[in-house]
Design a protein around this motif. Structure first.
Motif, PDB file in Angstrom:
ATOM      1  N   MET A   1       2.846   7.376 -42.499  1.00 13.56           N
ATOM      2  CA  MET A   1       4.287   7.344 -42.588  1.00 13.56           C
ATOM      3  C   MET A   1       4.917   7.182 -41.218  1.00 13.56           C
ATOM      4  SD  MET A   1       6.812  10.257 -44.153  1.00 13.56           S
ATOM      5  CE  MET A   1       8.565  10.185 -43.892  1.00 13.56           C
ATOM      6  N   THR A   2       4.493   7.966 -40.220  1.00 16.29           N
ATOM      7  CA  THR A   2       5.069   7.895 -38.885  1.00 16.29           C
ATOM      8  C   THR A   2       4.040   8.286 -37.855  1.00 16.29           C
ATOM      9  OG1 THR A   2       6.794   8.759 -37.421  1.00 16.29           O
ATOM     10  CG2 THR A   2       5.955  10.253 -39.069  1.00 16.29           C
ATOM     11  N   SER A   3       4.140   7.687 -36.671  1.00 17.66           N
ATOM     12  CA  SER A   3       3.219   8.039 -35.598  1.00 17.66           C
ATOM     13  C   SER A   3       3.937   8.781 -34.489  1.00 17.66           C
ATOM     14  CB  SER A   3       2.564   6.770 -35.047  1.00 17.66           C
ATOM     15  OG  SER A   3       3.548   5.909 -34.514  1.00 17.66           O
ATOM     16  N   SER A   4       5.216   9.119 -34.676  1.00 15.16           N
ATOM     17  CA  SER A   4       5.958   9.841 -33.663  1.00 15.16           C
ATOM     18  C   SER A   4       5.636  11.329 -33.738  1.00 15.16           C
ATOM     19  CB  SER A   4       7.460   9.610 -33.852  1.00 15.16           C
ATOM     20  OG  SER A   4       7.872  10.154 -35.093  1.00 15.16           O
ATOM     21  N   ASN A   5       6.104  12.075 -32.738  1.00 10.94           N
ATOM     22  CA  ASN A   5       5.838  13.511 -32.692  1.00 10.94           C
ATOM     23  C   ASN A   5       6.950  14.336 -33.323  1.00 10.94           C
ATOM     24  OD1 ASN A   5       3.242  13.637 -31.444  1.00 10.94           O
ATOM     25  ND2 ASN A   5       4.193  13.008 -29.540  1.00 10.94           N
ATOM     26  N   ASP A   6       7.983  13.709 -33.829  1.00  4.97           N
ATOM     27  CA  ASP A   6       9.018  14.449 -34.539  1.00  4.97           C
ATOM     28  C   ASP A   6       9.742  13.518 -35.499  1.00  4.97           C
ATOM     29  OD1 ASP A   6      10.367  13.580 -31.770  1.00  4.97           O
ATOM     30  OD2 ASP A   6      11.921  13.708 -33.293  1.00  4.97           O
ATOM     31  N   ILE A   7      10.330  14.124 -36.506  1.00  2.00           N
ATOM     32  CA  ILE A   7      11.122  13.382 -37.478  1.00  2.00           C
ATOM     33  C   ILE A   7      12.325  14.236 -37.842  1.00  2.00           C
ATOM     34  CG2 ILE A   7       9.750  14.260 -39.429  1.00  2.00           C
ATOM     35  CD1 ILE A   7      10.328  11.591 -40.839  1.00  2.00           C
ATOM     36  N   ALA A   8      13.488  13.591 -37.993  1.00  2.00           N
ATOM     37  CA  ALA A   8      14.719  14.317 -38.316  1.00  2.00           C
ATOM     38  C   ALA A   8      15.416  13.622 -39.481  1.00  2.00           C
ATOM     39  CB  ALA A   8      15.637  14.381 -37.107  1.00  2.00           C
ATOM     40  N   PHE A   9      16.029  14.409 -40.338  1.00  2.00           N
ATOM     41  CA  PHE A   9      16.788  13.844 -41.454  1.00  2.00           C
ATOM     42  C   PHE A   9      17.880  14.835 -41.847  1.00  2.00           C
ATOM     43  CE2 PHE A   9      12.885  15.843 -42.949  1.00  2.00           C
ATOM     44  CZ  PHE A   9      13.313  16.732 -43.908  1.00  2.00           C
ATOM     45  N   ARG A  10      18.836  14.346 -42.642  1.00  2.00           N
ATOM     46  CA  ARG A  10      19.951  15.182 -43.094  1.00  2.00           C
ATOM     47  C   ARG A  10      19.932  15.265 -44.614  1.00  2.00           C
ATOM     48  NH1 ARG A  10      22.728  16.407 -38.829  1.00  2.00           N
ATOM     49  NH2 ARG A  10      24.373  17.428 -40.013  1.00  2.00           N
ATOM     50  N   LEU A  11      20.400  16.412 -45.112  1.00  2.00           N
ATOM     51  CA  LEU A  11      20.378  16.671 -46.545  1.00  2.00           C
ATOM     52  C   LEU A  11      21.774  17.039 -47.034  1.00  2.00           C
ATOM     53  CD1 LEU A  11      17.225  18.962 -46.561  1.00  2.00           C
ATOM     54  CD2 LEU A  11      17.309  16.607 -47.389  1.00  2.00           C
ATOM     55  N   PRO A  12      22.171  16.566 -48.212  1.00  2.00           N
ATOM     56  CA  PRO A  12      23.459  16.977 -48.776  1.00  2.00           C
ATOM     57  C   PRO A  12      23.402  18.426 -49.243  1.00  2.00           C
ATOM     58  CG  PRO A  12      22.251  15.627 -50.344  1.00  2.00           C
ATOM     59  CD  PRO A  12      21.456  15.607 -49.068  1.00  2.00           C
ATOM     60  N   ARG A  13      24.557  19.013 -49.411  1.00  2.00           N
ATOM     61  CA  ARG A  13      24.627  20.404 -49.855  1.00  2.00           C
ATOM     62  C   ARG A  13      24.450  20.453 -51.371  1.00  2.00           C
ATOM     63  NH1 ARG A  13      25.894  23.683 -45.984  1.00  2.00           N
ATOM     64  NH2 ARG A  13      26.498  25.351 -47.400  1.00  2.00           N
ATOM     65  N   SER A  14      23.202  20.349 -51.780  1.00  2.00           N
ATOM     66  CA  SER A  14      22.843  20.306 -53.193  1.00  2.00           C
ATOM     67  C   SER A  14      21.529  21.044 -53.393  1.00  2.00           C
ATOM     68  CB  SER A  14      22.711  18.847 -53.651  1.00  2.00           C
ATOM     69  OG  SER A  14      22.037  18.759 -54.880  1.00  2.00           O
ATOM     70  N   ARG A  15      21.358  21.655 -54.568  1.00  2.00           N
ATOM     71  CA  ARG A  15      20.101  22.348 -54.865  1.00  2.00           C
ATOM     72  C   ARG A  15      18.910  21.393 -54.852  1.00  2.00           C
ATOM     73  NH1 ARG A  15      21.448  25.482 -60.320  1.00  2.00           N
ATOM     74  NH2 ARG A  15      22.511  23.503 -60.668  1.00  2.00           N
ATOM     75  N   ARG A  16      19.160  20.127 -55.127  1.00  3.06           N
ATOM     76  CA  ARG A  16      18.080  19.144 -55.130  1.00  3.06           C
ATOM     77  C   ARG A  16      17.543  18.886 -53.719  1.00  3.06           C
ATOM     78  NH1 ARG A  16      21.012  14.466 -58.458  1.00  3.06           N
ATOM     79  NH2 ARG A  16      22.678  15.205 -57.099  1.00  3.06           N
ATOM     80  N   SER A  17      18.277  19.332 -52.710  1.00  9.88           N
ATOM     81  CA  SER A  17      17.834  19.093 -51.330  1.00  9.88           C
ATOM     82  C   SER A  17      16.595  19.905 -50.965  1.00  9.88           C
ATOM     83  CB  SER A  17      18.973  19.415 -50.348  1.00  9.88           C
ATOM     84  OG  SER A  17      19.993  18.447 -50.452  1.00  9.88           O
ATOM     85  N   VAL A  18      16.387  21.035 -51.611  1.00  8.42           N
ATOM     86  CA  VAL A  18      15.214  21.867 -51.295  1.00  8.42           C
ATOM     87  C   VAL A  18      13.920  21.157 -51.692  1.00  8.42           C
ATOM     88  CG1 VAL A  18      14.052  24.063 -51.693  1.00  8.42           C
ATOM     89  CG2 VAL A  18      16.535  24.010 -51.398  1.00  8.42           C
TER      90      VAL A  18
END
Length: 207
Positions: A1-18
């Protein structure tokens, strides 16, 4: 998926985000070679931190930020969850008749170190947890090489994903000169000009 040493993402305020956060974590850690025990602990920690962040009152509809990073040298996995709410996260010891309130207690038990920081830009805070991950692997180096330089056993990025090369053979284009045909562990073969640049994963010899 990725070869970097970190990954960041944002999640909406929804129970499905967990569950979405858990699925993303699972994909990242699988790519990083993390063992099952560390993966299970990391999923629990991330679930608790995201759940807490979603419960915090925030101005407007601010999203929850997640960052997952690794330190191969220290054998550590770091999970950060940011929200725009106030307050200071504290470990509680709920009574026997209470059904909730044990989230940070679990995080503290599983993490090598945890805490929180105010966000340097904007409002809110970032709660972090570091887990020991001695089996975490280094990110392979990615280089661009001419197709004619690719060898069997290497990983090449084609069609948006990494494929392992099983066989390389040479052909002749009708008018454009030599060609290379790459056969992979899955999917169709790729026929390209011998000078075509391809992204190849190169394992760190010091890793």
């Amino acid at each position: 998926m990725t070869s970097s040493n970190d990954i960041a993402f944002r999640l909406p305020r929804s129970r499905r985000s967990v569950p979405r956060a858990r699925a993303l974590l699972h994909a990242v850690l699988g790519d990083w070679g993390v063992g099952q025990e560390t993966l299970d602990n990391a999923e629990l920690v991330l679930s608790e931190l995201v759940t807490n962040a979603l419960r915090v009152p925030t101005p407007g509809d601010r999203q929850v930020g997640v960052r997952i990073s690794r330190s191969v040298a220290d054998g550590l996995l770091r999970i950060e969850v940011s929200d725009a709410g106030g307050g200071c996260p504290e470990v509680r010891e709920p009574g026997e008749d209470e059904t909730g309130g044990r989230g940070l207690l679990l995080v503290a038990a599983l993490a090598h170190r945890w805490g929180y920081e105010t966000r340097p830009a904007g409002i809110g805070k970032t709660v972090f947890a570091e887990l020991k991950a001695p089996d975490i692997v280094a990110a392979p180096e990615v280089r661009e090489v001419a197709a004619v330089m690719v060898r069997a056993g290497q990983e090449v990025r084609v069609w948006g994903e990494w494929r392992t090369v099983l066989r390389v053979r040479s052909e002749q284009y009708a008018a454009d000169g030599p060609a290379v045909v790459l056969e992979f562990d899955s999917g169709p073969a790729l026929r390209v000009h011998a000078a075509e640049p391809l992204a190849v994963r190169v394992e760190d010899p010091c890793g």
